[in-house]
Design a protein around this motif. Structure first.
Motif, PDB file in Angstrom:
ATOM      1  N   ARG A  60      57.389  13.227 -99.845  1.00 36.20           N
ATOM      2  CA  ARG A  60      58.333  13.840-100.778  1.00 36.20           C
ATOM      3  C   ARG A  60      59.049  15.005-100.099  1.00 36.20           C
ATOM      4  O   ARG A  60      58.429  15.871 -99.498  1.00 36.20           O
ATOM      5  CB  ARG A  60      57.588  14.347-102.015  1.00 36.20           C
ATOM      6  N   GLY A  61      60.377  15.002-100.172  1.00 34.54           N
ATOM      7  CA  GLY A  61      61.182  16.076 -99.615  1.00 34.54           C
ATOM      8  C   GLY A  61      61.428  15.977 -98.126  1.00 34.54           C
ATOM      9  O   GLY A  61      62.188  16.764 -97.576  1.00 34.54           O
ATOM     10  N   HIS A 134      58.496  22.119 -94.465  1.00 36.30           N
ATOM     11  CA  HIS A 134      59.284  21.266 -95.363  1.00 36.30           C
ATOM     12  C   HIS A 134      58.681  21.358 -96.761  1.00 36.30           C
ATOM     13  O   HIS A 134      57.479  21.159 -96.928  1.00 36.30           O
ATOM     14  CB  HIS A 134      59.254  19.812 -94.890  1.00 36.30           C
ATOM     15  N   ASP A 137      60.876  19.746-102.414  1.00 36.91           N
ATOM     16  CA  ASP A 137      62.236  19.575-102.950  1.00 36.91           C
ATOM     17  C   ASP A 137      63.274  19.405-101.849  1.00 36.91           C
ATOM     18  O   ASP A 137      64.473  19.387-102.106  1.00 36.91           O
ATOM     19  CB  ASP A 137      62.609  20.744-103.859  1.00 36.91           C
ATOM     20  N   GLY A 138      62.837  19.285-100.591  1.00 37.55           N
ATOM     21  CA  GLY A 138      63.749  19.061 -99.475  1.00 37.55           C
ATOM     22  C   GLY A 138      64.133  20.333 -98.729  1.00 37.55           C
ATOM     23  O   GLY A 138      64.884  20.268 -97.763  1.00 37.55           O
TER      24      GLY A 138
END
Length: 179
Positions: A60-61, A134, A137-138
């Protein structure tokens, strides 16, 4: 004696029917047991069985990370790929590709597998390693971890060396960065 052969034939037929019914019942019972036992298998236990293999993690992200799985521990794993290391928080893993079909129960894990994410991040702090942090949410923060708290890391970022506190819950992965 013909009646004896018929009787023995009937008894043999009944015995085969009973055996077939038992086998069918046993197969269903084994399938139920297998499903019940598999409920105890965790993602981490499947990953422990995959140590040393090439696999891909969708994070994720971050996206897809490919490489050799080097270590799995309490809540995180270490992936080595393309000349850099990734400390990946297991809670941020969305999918795993090419994992082993096997599983290793937690009782059989090495003692080092009990080390949490804080231990891995403290190691980075001890090395003053430059990393890219990281978030799920990116977001990205490039810097050096200076201290590790109970549920966050303190990272010195940018030329101004400003301090950013990064909660573990927001962290997806930490990427090694060569100077």
């Amino acid at each position: 004696m013909a009646w004896e052969q018929e009787l023995f034939g009937l008894l043999e037929d009944l015995e085969q029917q009973a055996e077939a019914a038992y086998d069918a019942e046993r197969a269903a019972e084994l399938a139920d047991r297998s499903r019940a036992e598999y409920q105890q298998v965790t993602l981490a236990s499947r990953l422990v069985a995959s140590i040393g293999t090439e696999l891909a993690l969708e994070v994720r992200g971050v996206g897809t990370l490919a490489g050799s799985l080097e270590r799995v521990a309490d809540g995180w794993c270490l992936l080595h790929g393309r000349g850099q290391d990734w400390v990946v928080r297991l809670a941020a893993v969305l999918a795993v590709h090419a994992a082993s079909d096997r599983s290793v129960p937690e009782l059989a894990w090495p003692v080092t597998a009990r080390l949490g994410l804080r231990s891995a991040l403290r190691r980075l702090a001890d090395l003053s390693a430059r990393c890219v942090w990281h978030t799920v949410d990116g977001g990205r923060y490039e810097g050096v971890v200076t201290r590790v708290g109970s549920d966050f890391a303190e990272v010195r970022v940018g030329e101004a060396h400003r301090v950013v506190l990064l909660p573990f819950d927001a962290l997806a992965a930490v990427q090694s960065r060569e100077d």
